[in-house]
Design a protein around this motif. Sequence first.
Motif, mmCIF file in Angstrom:
data_model
loop_
_atom_site.group_PDB
_atom_site.id
_atom_site.type_symbol
_atom_site.label_atom_id
_atom_site.label_comp_id
_atom_site.label_asym_id
_atom_site.label_seq_id
_atom_site.Cartn_x
_atom_site.Cartn_y
_atom_site.Cartn_z
ATOM 1 N N ALA A 289 40.882 49.813 36.815
ATOM 2 C CA ALA A 289 39.312 49.965 36.610
ATOM 3 C C ALA A 289 38.753 48.849 36.485
ATOM 4 O O ALA A 289 37.919 48.416 35.706
ATOM 5 C CB ALA A 289 39.172 50.707 35.395
ATOM 6 N N GLY A 290 39.051 47.791 37.192
ATOM 7 C CA GLY A 290 38.409 46.369 37.398
ATOM 8 C C GLY A 290 37.118 46.912 38.497
ATOM 9 O O GLY A 290 36.893 47.837 38.884
ATOM 10 N N PHE A 291 36.659 45.476 38.985
ATOM 11 C CA PHE A 291 35.777 45.853 40.008
ATOM 12 C C PHE A 291 36.238 46.936 41.269
ATOM 13 O O PHE A 291 35.043 47.918 41.694
ATOM 14 C CB PHE A 291 35.277 44.496 40.821
ATOM 15 C CG PHE A 291 34.117 43.921 39.855
ATOM 16 C CD1 PHE A 291 32.871 44.298 39.920
ATOM 17 C CD2 PHE A 291 34.589 42.556 39.320
ATOM 18 C CE1 PHE A 291 31.816 43.522 39.240
ATOM 19 C CE2 PHE A 291 33.661 41.995 38.663
ATOM 20 C CZ PHE A 291 32.373 42.371 38.483
ATOM 21 N N ALA A 292 37.164 46.573 41.817
ATOM 22 C CA ALA A 292 37.656 47.572 42.720
ATOM 23 C C ALA A 292 37.738 49.136 42.416
ATOM 24 O O ALA A 292 37.377 49.775 43.038
ATOM 25 C CB ALA A 292 39.199 47.217 43.560
ATOM 26 N N GLY A 293 38.376 49.417 41.454
ATOM 27 C CA GLY A 293 38.654 50.756 40.686
ATOM 28 C C GLY A 293 37.165 51.438 40.453
ATOM 29 O O GLY A 293 36.991 52.454 41.006
ATOM 30 N N VAL A 294 36.430 50.668 39.750
ATOM 31 C CA VAL A 294 34.884 51.383 39.693
ATOM 32 C C VAL A 294 34.252 51.549 40.614
ATOM 33 O O VAL A 294 33.581 52.662 41.059
ATOM 34 C CB VAL A 294 34.172 50.727 38.590
ATOM 35 C CG1 VAL A 294 35.086 50.571 37.050
ATOM 36 C CG2 VAL A 294 33.639 49.161 38.835
ATOM 37 N N ALA A 295 34.261 50.589 41.681
ATOM 38 C CA ALA A 295 33.510 50.713 42.928
ATOM 39 C C ALA A 295 34.095 51.762 43.714
ATOM 40 O O ALA A 295 33.377 52.789 44.237
ATOM 41 C CB ALA A 295 33.518 49.658 43.771
ATOM 42 N N MET B 227 35.545 59.973 34.872
ATOM 43 C CA MET B 227 36.590 59.783 35.828
ATOM 44 C C MET B 227 37.549 58.721 35.339
ATOM 45 O O MET B 227 38.758 58.820 36.098
ATOM 46 C CB MET B 227 35.942 59.336 37.253
ATOM 47 C CG MET B 227 34.960 60.019 37.749
ATOM 48 S SD MET B 227 34.112 59.281 39.047
ATOM 49 C CE MET B 227 32.608 59.941 39.124
ATOM 50 N N ILE B 228 37.619 58.217 34.441
ATOM 51 C CA ILE B 228 38.420 56.980 34.086
ATOM 52 C C ILE B 228 39.015 57.340 32.919
ATOM 53 O O ILE B 228 38.664 57.490 31.662
ATOM 54 C CB ILE B 228 37.532 55.697 33.897
ATOM 55 C CG1 ILE B 228 36.709 55.123 35.165
ATOM 56 C CG2 ILE B 228 38.413 54.428 33.444
ATOM 57 C CD1 ILE B 228 35.739 54.129 34.855
#
Length: 493
Positions: A8-14, A93-94
């Motif tokens: 859930a860094g930038f790639a995960g949340v994007a 979602m997280i």
Amino acid sequence: MKIAVIGAGFAGVASAKVLSELGHDVTVYEKAPDVGGVWSRTRRYPGLTTQNNKDSYTLSDLRMPKVFPEWLSGEQVQSYLEMYVEKFDLAPMIKLSTEVRSAQPAGGGGWDIAIAGADGETTEHHDHLIVASGVFSEPFAPAYDGVDELEAAGGRILAASELHDLKTVSGKHVVVVGYGKSACDVAVEIAKEAASTTVVARQLLWKMPRKIKGVLNYKMLLLTRLGEGLFPYQSIRGAEKALHAGGSKMAGSMVGSVESVTTSQLKLKKLGLVPKGPFTDIARSTVSLATEGFFEGVEAGDIAVERDTEIAAFVTKEGKPYAELANGRAVPADVVVTATGFKQELPFFSEEIQDQLTDDNGDYQLYRQILPLSVKDLTFAGYNSSFFSPLSAEMSAVWIGSHLGGGHEVPPAEEMEAHVTARLAWMRERTDGHHARGTNIIPFSMHNIDEVLGDVGIDVSKRVKAVQWLLPIDPKAYASITPRLVEKLAARS
């Protein structure tokens, strides 16, 4: 599809935002108690800041708050990601504090994901899996002789990402291993509290001042298409041909002038810290911004640098721990902080799957840094080291969404394999092997984004790209990409 995202860094949340807008049922698994990835409070070290100015280090559809400074702290970046999650209602979602223990291909397709969280251990099935855990997920620590002796004498070793409180180093003799951005950042903060601070650098890297001659912001040099174009890409096209005509004389002259100014401004000759290679080496593996206060600390005697050497072993002298260096010197070492990079590891995959993902050199074989050549129902988001990590991650999520929705076709398997093989060979040669197992795309971040969007068939205008040649990349210019993809796939269906 029912899609699992790891990280859930930038790639995960994007990925969650883009793919949910395309109608997918997305679940993001994050083992930390907060979103942020490398910016999580569980991983931030004192002095952690971005290398980008705040306007270029964002996702396309949310700017950094105006009250934030130009150069962001780790806490501010993590706060931005929390704002993003709230703005686009991604929290449902997280699943935080939830670790993916294993991911196995299911017999009928998709993946069985074994997770451990607050509700215990369980296994969930998903149609598709996206790895968004990043290339900086697991710190790499060198193996040293004499660690037991060091610890027996009261010394300790920890990674930079494990140092959260300067009380750990207060009044101690500290050795910082490494010379990248994180090593220099943390050394400046440590020097404020430690009895002594010694940086042990196996190889000096060129550093770029935030402002050349105190006036020209570095973002105008390297965060533009012109700055990227100064370094020869795998294939040179368009305006870059002029920069590299005649054996790259024009590009070489421009880079050489920056080398001269940088050497003078940072007082590298006076400090004995001029790297051995030319300034063009700054793009060999990663571009490192000069940490404010680092060279000043060296000049003042608060920070010592042992260059072109490494720790040979730890020993005790009169009951106190020391680090013996390969150059024959010994320095006191109550605390050793390793800032020596990261391992590109995916512990949730079996050895068989990891072998399918990598070549004989151990490099990841990913088409566009996204699609594995032989493992089905699996993609990678943001699995690259980029100048514009948030934007690169977001556009890889766009590529994944287009791919899953049939918005574009990939080349035949043989063609993709040949492409990946040639690219990895070029990366190894260009970086002298410092290409992070095929995940490092710096300084060619925009080239990668162009290729990704070229496949999707949706891109910004030529006018926007022309502006990007002279002005820093503004991620907001890409805010229309996902909505346009939603329309494209809806029309197709």
